[in-house]
Scaffold this motif. Structure first.
Motif, PDB file in Angstrom:
ATOM      1  N   ARG A  34       0.803  -1.219   0.000  1.00 43.68           N
ATOM      2  CA  ARG A  34       0.000   0.000   0.000  1.00 43.68           C
ATOM      3  C   ARG A  34       0.840   1.276   0.000  1.00 43.68           C
ATOM      4  N   LEU A  35       2.115   1.180  -0.395  1.00 43.90           N
ATOM      5  CA  LEU A  35       2.946   2.380  -0.526  1.00 43.90           C
ATOM      6  C   LEU A  35       3.767   2.269  -1.798  1.00 43.90           C
ATOM      7  N   ALA A  36       3.784   3.353  -2.577  1.00 42.33           N
ATOM      8  CA  ALA A  36       4.479   3.352  -3.873  1.00 42.33           C
ATOM      9  C   ALA A  36       5.980   3.145  -3.701  1.00 42.33           C
ATOM     10  N   PHE A  37       6.603   2.616  -4.738  1.00 39.29           N
ATOM     11  CA  PHE A  37       8.058   2.465  -4.733  1.00 39.29           C
ATOM     12  C   PHE A  37       8.757   3.660  -5.377  1.00 39.29           C
ATOM     13  N   ASP A  38       7.993   4.529  -6.004  1.00 38.81           N
ATOM     14  CA  ASP A  38       8.586   5.649  -6.735  1.00 38.81           C
ATOM     15  C   ASP A  38       8.021   6.979  -6.235  1.00 38.81           C
ATOM     16  N   ASN A  39       8.741   8.063  -6.611  1.00 33.78           N
ATOM     17  CA  ASN A  39       8.281   9.436  -6.339  1.00 33.78           C
ATOM     18  C   ASN A  39       8.056   9.715  -4.853  1.00 33.78           C
ATOM     19  N   LEU A  40       8.921   9.145  -4.033  1.00 36.79           N
ATOM     20  CA  LEU A  40       8.915   9.428  -2.603  1.00 36.79           C
ATOM     21  C   LEU A  40      10.208  10.149  -2.235  1.00 36.79           C
TER      22      LEU A  40
END
Length: 510
Positions: A222-228
């Motif tokens: 439930r958390l993106a791997f990109d744009n963090l």
């Protein structure tokens, strides 16, 4: 004559009973769901590549090939890099408490824990030690504190986020049971897969501001791997590679297994010796080398793949029935023929096939092989070919006494934790099929620059379909096809997991 007629009638009745689930599947759907193995296989699987197997048993590898195989990875200039660009700092005031409820097996839950820490950081919230759901397949109720060293976890992250082992009394009502009985304002159940940081700020922060607590379920992936932000990425890496270590009794048992694998065959002491004494004694004797094979070949995977594994019509019917009951037509692979699936590399390698791969790469009957697996579909009959190739094959049961295994018996997560620990201490790791264990181990061993052989599934599928190929041709194709699949750094691409591809988020060029 009368007894013979009676026997003949009984035989016909028996055949009719066996065929009932085939001709009237709906009649047995509920019963099969309760016990999918009730109408199961009755033919022992036979070797499918007898000619290659015979050649592999007769072939001797050169000393040069053996030496090259066991050489550690060369320095690839990438180093672990977890330091944040900013000094770790706790927020002046926590916005409230974050709970997460994690599904899946050990490795899926591990990734969820890393993501939970990151989400707590994004929200300036206090994380409650994650709740691990009972796995519906393995029926394991092990909690976070049963598997991971919770004090180490909290200590490593103490400068990054606030973590509590349990909620204070005023929030004691916020339990898994509470959220299972009705719609609750404090439960977040619509978090999208690979949600952005902004999604959490826009959708979860208001709940924290209103109630000082939010429970997120489901939470897997439930958390993106990109744009963090890079600080958040580095924090996830820190959790995965530094904060999550297993409880002491898992580490002690793992150390004992590793030390016994490194001792020459036949020199192991009687099982049951004090684990710490075994490890200390082995340190003075010098290490041997061993390879870990993660063999995920359970009935669930075999059925989901829709491939043919050589068990005949009985096995095909049993797997088709299991597939229909469990997934109810949602397995798209079943639309392809076995040949098409193998050409695409979509069939998990059976024990016989992974054994032939290892033999072609240069491993021989003197190789110490540790088998990391839960339950192999087909049992010992399916493993027998692999054992013929590698008679020094070991596992938890052969290396440790019943007394030593008492703490982990029947607990899938703890059994997997021991295998994970041994895998991380092996000279070489090989996984028979992609999956969560494969992904987690590839990532962690990449981070440590350790040799990890990734089978080329498409190549092997095509090779095993060629029934006229000689051993020398097979071996040459295998060696050539795996030269660049032994732990070389692969830079993470968009949407790929940082837990499988730690460069460049968790690693820096030296």
């Amino acid at each position: 004559m009368r007894p013979n007629h009676r026997n003949h009638g009984g035989s016909l009745a028996g055949v009719f009973v066996l065929l009932l689930p085939v001709f009237f599947p709906s009649l047995f759907a509920q019963l099969s769901h309760a016990s999918p193995s009730l109408f199961s296989e009755w033919n022992a699987p036979k070797p499918r590549h007898s000619r290659l197997l015979k050649s592999a048993l007769q072939h001797e590898n050169s000393k040069e090939q053996k030496s090259e195989l066991w050489n550690p990875l060369a320095d690839q200039r990438w180093k672990p890099c977890l330091d944040s660009s900013n000094a770790p700092s706790l927020p002046n005031k926590s916005q409230g408490y974050i709970q997460v409820f994690l599904d899946g097996g050990l490795n899926q839950q591990r990734m969820g824990i890393c993501d939970a820490v990151a989400v707590a950081k994004i929200l300036n919230a206090t994380l409650v030690i994650p709740h691990l759901e009972v796995n519906p397949v393995w029926k394991d109720s092990s909690s976070f504190v049963d598997i991971f060293d919770v004090d180490h976890f909290i200590d490593v992250l103490k400068d990054d986020i606030s973590i509590v082992k349990e909620l204070p009394d005023e929030f004691s009502w916020s339990t898994r049971e509470y959220y299972a009985t009705a719609i609750r304002a404090t439960r977040v159940k619509n978090a999208p897969v690979h949600a952005s940081a902004n999604w959490y700020l826009e959708n979860v922060s208001p709940i924290l501001q209103s109630y000082e607590i939010a429970a997120i379920a489901p939470f897997s992936h439930r958390l993106a791997f990109d744009n963090l932000p890079m600080d958040i990425q580095r924090l996830r890496c820190k959790v995965n590679f530094k904060a999550l270590i297993f409880v002491p009794h898992i580490r002690d048992l793992g150390d004992a297994l590793v030390s016994r694998l490194r001792r020459p065959p036949g020199q192991n002491e009687a099982l049951g010796t004090n684990l710490r004494e075994v490890s200390d004694a082995d340190d003075k004797q010098g290490p041997g080398k061993f390879v870990v094979l993660h063999l995920r070949f359970d009935k669930d995977m075999a059925a989901h793949s829709a491939c043919d594994f050589g068990g005949g019509k009985a096995e095909k019917l049993a797997l088709a029935k299991y597939r229909q009951v469990i997934w109810q037509g949602r397995v798209l692979n079943s639309q392809f023929t076995d040949k098409e699936l193998r050409n695409q590399g979509r069939c998990p390698l059976a024990p016989e096939e992974i054994g032939l791969l290892l033999a072609a790469l240069g491993f021989d009957n003197n190789t110490r092989l540790y088998l990391a697996s839960h339950k192999v579909y087909g049992g010992e009959a399916r493993i027998s070919t692999l054992r013929t190739l590698f008679p020094l094959m070991e596992d938890k049961k052969s290396l440790a006494s019943a007394e030593e295994r008492a703490h982990i018996k029947g607990k899938a997560s703890l059994l997997a934790a021991v295998d994970y620990y041994v895998s991380m201490h092996s000279d070489i790791f090989v996984s028979a099929s992609p999956g969560n264990m494969h992904n987690a181990m590839v990532g962690q061993r990449t981070y440590e620059n350790m040799k990890t052989i990734r089978p080329n599934m498409a190549l092997l599928g095509q090779l095993f379909l060629n029934k006229s190929m000689s051993w020398s041709e097979f071996q040459q194709a295998v060696v050539e096809g795996h030269k660049s699949r032994q732990g070389q750094i692969r830079i993470k691409k968009p949407k790929q997991s940082i837990y499988t591809y730690p460069a460049p988020d968790c690693m820096c060029l030296a």
